[in-house]
Design a protein around this motif. Structure first.
Motif, PDB file in Angstrom:
ATOM      1  N   UNK A 119       0.824  -1.207   0.000  1.00  9.78           N
ATOM      2  CA  UNK A 119       0.000   0.000   0.000  1.00  9.78           C
ATOM      3  C   UNK A 119       0.862   1.263   0.000  1.00  9.78           C
ATOM      4  N   UNK A 120       1.988   1.208   0.716  1.00  6.03           N
ATOM      5  CA  UNK A 120       2.891   2.362   0.745  1.00  6.03           C
ATOM      6  C   UNK A 120       3.382   2.694  -0.659  1.00  6.03           C
ATOM      7  N   UNK A 121       3.846   1.661  -1.400  1.00  6.81           N
ATOM      8  CA  UNK A 121       4.398   1.925  -2.725  1.00  6.81           C
ATOM      9  C   UNK A 121       3.307   2.081  -3.783  1.00  6.81           C
ATOM     10  N   UNK A 122       2.104   1.597  -3.500  1.00  5.32           N
ATOM     11  CA  UNK A 122       0.980   1.944  -4.378  1.00  5.32           C
ATOM     12  C   UNK A 122       0.793   3.454  -4.417  1.00  5.32           C
ATOM     13  N   UNK A 123       0.869   4.081  -3.246  1.00  2.19           N
ATOM     14  CA  UNK A 123       0.697   5.533  -3.167  1.00  2.19           C
ATOM     15  C   UNK A 123       1.875   6.271  -3.797  1.00  2.19           C
ATOM     16  N   UNK A 124       3.095   5.775  -3.524  1.00  6.31           N
ATOM     17  CA  UNK A 124       4.282   6.455  -4.049  1.00  6.31           C
ATOM     18  C   UNK A 124       4.391   6.323  -5.562  1.00  6.31           C
ATOM     19  N   UNK A 125       4.058   5.122  -6.086  1.00  5.83           N
ATOM     20  CA  UNK A 125       4.243   4.854  -7.509  1.00  5.83           C
ATOM     21  C   UNK A 125       2.951   5.016  -8.318  1.00  5.83           C
ATOM     22  N   UNK A 126       1.856   5.400  -7.644  1.00  6.70           N
ATOM     23  CA  UNK A 126       0.557   5.549  -8.315  1.00  6.70           C
ATOM     24  C   UNK A 126       0.162   4.247  -9.015  1.00  6.70           C
ATOM     25  N   UNK A 127       0.215   3.153  -8.238  1.00  6.03           N
ATOM     26  CA  UNK A 127      -0.125   1.836  -8.757  1.00  6.03           C
ATOM     27  C   UNK A 127      -1.352   1.299  -8.029  1.00  6.03           C
ATOM     28  N   UNK A 128      -1.767   0.100  -8.424  1.00  6.79           N
ATOM     29  CA  UNK A 128      -2.967  -0.491  -7.831  1.00  6.79           C
ATOM     30  C   UNK A 128      -2.766  -1.992  -7.604  1.00  6.79           C
ATOM     31  N   UNK A 129      -1.651  -2.357  -7.008  1.00  8.19           N
ATOM     32  CA  UNK A 129      -1.385  -3.771  -6.695  1.00  8.19           C
ATOM     33  C   UNK A 129      -2.252  -4.168  -5.501  1.00  8.19           C
ATOM     34  N   UNK A 130      -2.953  -5.277  -5.625  1.00  9.88           N
ATOM     35  CA  UNK A 130      -3.923  -5.676  -4.610  1.00  9.88           C
ATOM     36  C   UNK A 130      -3.511  -6.897  -3.808  1.00  9.88           C
ATOM     37  N   UNK A 131      -2.649  -7.738  -4.374  1.00  7.23           N
ATOM     38  CA  UNK A 131      -2.407  -9.011  -3.693  1.00  7.23           C
ATOM     39  C   UNK A 131      -1.094  -9.629  -4.174  1.00  7.23           C
ATOM     40  N   UNK A 132      -0.731 -10.737  -3.473  1.00  2.00           N
ATOM     41  CA  UNK A 132       0.410 -11.555  -3.868  1.00  2.00           C
ATOM     42  C   UNK A 132      -0.084 -12.942  -4.279  1.00  2.00           C
ATOM     43  N   UNK A 133       0.546 -13.500  -5.297  1.00  2.00           N
ATOM     44  CA  UNK A 133       0.320 -14.888  -5.652  1.00  2.00           C
ATOM     45  C   UNK A 133       0.671 -15.777  -4.449  1.00  2.00           C
ATOM     46  N   UNK A 134      -0.092 -16.851  -4.233  1.00  2.00           N
ATOM     47  CA  UNK A 134       0.150 -17.721  -3.080  1.00  2.00           C
ATOM     48  C   UNK A 134       1.533 -18.357  -3.118  1.00  2.00           C
ATOM     49  N   UNK A 135       2.053 -18.641  -4.330  1.00  2.00           N
ATOM     50  CA  UNK A 135       3.406 -19.195  -4.433  1.00  2.00           C
ATOM     51  C   UNK A 135       4.453 -18.185  -3.970  1.00  2.00           C
ATOM     52  N   UNK A 136       4.218 -16.903  -4.256  1.00  2.00           N
ATOM     53  CA  UNK A 136       5.135 -15.863  -3.790  1.00  2.00           C
ATOM     54  C   UNK A 136       5.129 -15.810  -2.258  1.00  2.00           C
ATOM     55  N   UNK A 137       3.945 -15.923  -1.659  1.00  2.00           N
ATOM     56  CA  UNK A 137       3.867 -15.935  -0.195  1.00  2.00           C
ATOM     57  C   UNK A 137       4.644 -17.103   0.387  1.00  2.00           C
TER      58      UNK A 137
END
Length: 389
Positions: free
Chosen positions: A257-275
């Motif tokens: 959420x921090x970098x969504x605001x800084x980079x003007x992005x809209x990332x919502x989640x992580x793939x379960x394999x990444x977790x």
């Protein structure tokens, strides 16, 4: 040379031949022979580094934004440390924060200051490992005009933090003589500027940090025993991220959420394999490493709303192999075999394509894949065995 006058402690700023800004304090004197001015001499002391440190400290003083409610955690280990830290806000005793690099020691230091009766007073901080001994003494205790060439009357961090809090980061980096002077200041509650002859009273609460076991530092003479006893009145041990992995999803979500605001992005989640991969990692750089990793992955995203495996840094992607069984950790997602199966399918497809293009020639296919003939034969055998089973 025109007036015959002298100048003392004159501050000058200029750019050198490399374009770097240099700050000096200069004393200038005329040279006379038989009453006639024949030249002049100037003595300059470079204070560029000292000025930079002072500017950084002023910025830190204005940036004490952290409070306990901004510490992100749901693990019992961190909650216990928070409770101990809150109790320490009621007194003015010295505090020693023990934790590896990147665990958030300054966050706790600012929270203690902002939760105490000193919250409206100055908060100063200094990384003791970042400044050489020749400068750190004058930065901490201040200087008196005439103490050395170019010296001016300047208060040190103790005087600037009077009535408030002084954070000394990596206190074990100070030399033994400076540790002895620091101990005297804490005990006597007075400081003496470099070159001065009188003591000045100060009322400062000391919060110190150390990135190793303080007992080891004492035994190996990196920390004076008497100083440890004095600053460790309240000792808070901040656990590393590998011992509080249940906080990983919470922390990762906060950084997204921090970098969504800084980079003007809209990332919502992580793939379960990444977790799953996050839970497998030991995080030697702790929370700071996790934040930098999230920032790096979001730099690789182009319009997606989900962080996928191909967004991971190469050092993580290179660890993956189809025959590696992921290590399970408490709280990790329960999809490790899904990742293994998916990568095995990708490898099988690549091998089959290389064989087709080479006319089923093992040597040519191995060269195309960038592996040895023996390695390709081993992989083909493993695939046949898997099909037979």
């Amino acid at each position: 040379m025109k007036t015959g006058g002298t100048t003392r402690a004159k501050r000058q700023v200029y750019f050198n031949n490399k374009g770097k800004e240099i700050t000096t304090v200069n004393d200038s004197f005329p040279i006379t022979e038989d009453g006639i001015i024949t030249g002049a001499v100037e003595i300059a002391k470079d204070i560029t580094q000292l000025e930079q440190v002072i500017r950084e400290n002023v910025m830190r003083k204005k940036n004490t934004k952290f409070t306990f409610d901004r510490i992100i955690s749901q693990s019992e280990e961190i909650q216990n440390v928070i409770e101990e830290a809150k109790r320490s806000t009621r007194t003015t005793s010295s505090v020693l924060l023990v934790g590896e690099t990147g665990t958030g020691k300054e966050l706790f230091a600012q929270s203690i200051h902002n939760g105490s009766s000193r919250s409206n007073q100055p908060f100063q901080s200094q990384n003791c490992a970042a400044i050489p001994d020749t400068l750190i003494e004058s930065i901490l205790f201040g200087t008196t005009k005439g103490a050395f060439t170019g010296a001016i009357d300047r208060p040190g961090l103790f005087e600037q933090a009077d009535g408030g809090t002084l954070l000394l980061d990596e206190i074990n980096s100070l030399s033994p003589p400076l540790q002895a002077k620091l101990l005297r200041v804490i005990q006597e509650k007075t400081i003496r500027r470099v070159g001065d002859t009188r003591d000045r009273e100060v009322d400062v609460r000391i919060i110190a940090t150390i990135n190793e076991d303080p007992i080891d530092a004492v035994q190996e003479n990196r920390l004076r025993r008497d100083l440890y006893y004095r600053i460790g009145v309240v000792t808070l041990i901040i656990p590393p991220l590998r011992k509080r992995k249940r906080d990983l999803p919470l922390l990762a979500g906060n950084f997204i959420q921090k970098y969504n605001q800084l980079f003007h992005m809209n990332v919502q989640r992580m793939n379960e394999d990444v977790k799953t991969i996050l839970f497998q990692h030991d995080w030697p750089g702790n929370v700071r490493e996790l934040e930098h990793m999230i920032e790096g992955m979001m730099n690789r995203i182009l319009g997606e709303e989900t962080i996928e495996i191909y967004h991971l840094p190469s050092r993580f992607r290179n660890r993956l192999s189809p025959d590696r069984e992921p290590v399970r950790h408490e709280g990790a997602p329960s999809l490790p075999r899904k990742l293994k199966t998916r990568m095995a399918e990708i490898e099988k497809s690549y091998v089959e394509q290389a064989l087709e293009e080479s006319g089923r020639n093992i040597s040519h296919a191995a060269k195309t894949l960038g592996i040895s003939r023996q390695s390709l034969q081993y992989r083909l055998k493993k695939q046949r065995d898997a099909n037979d089973s």
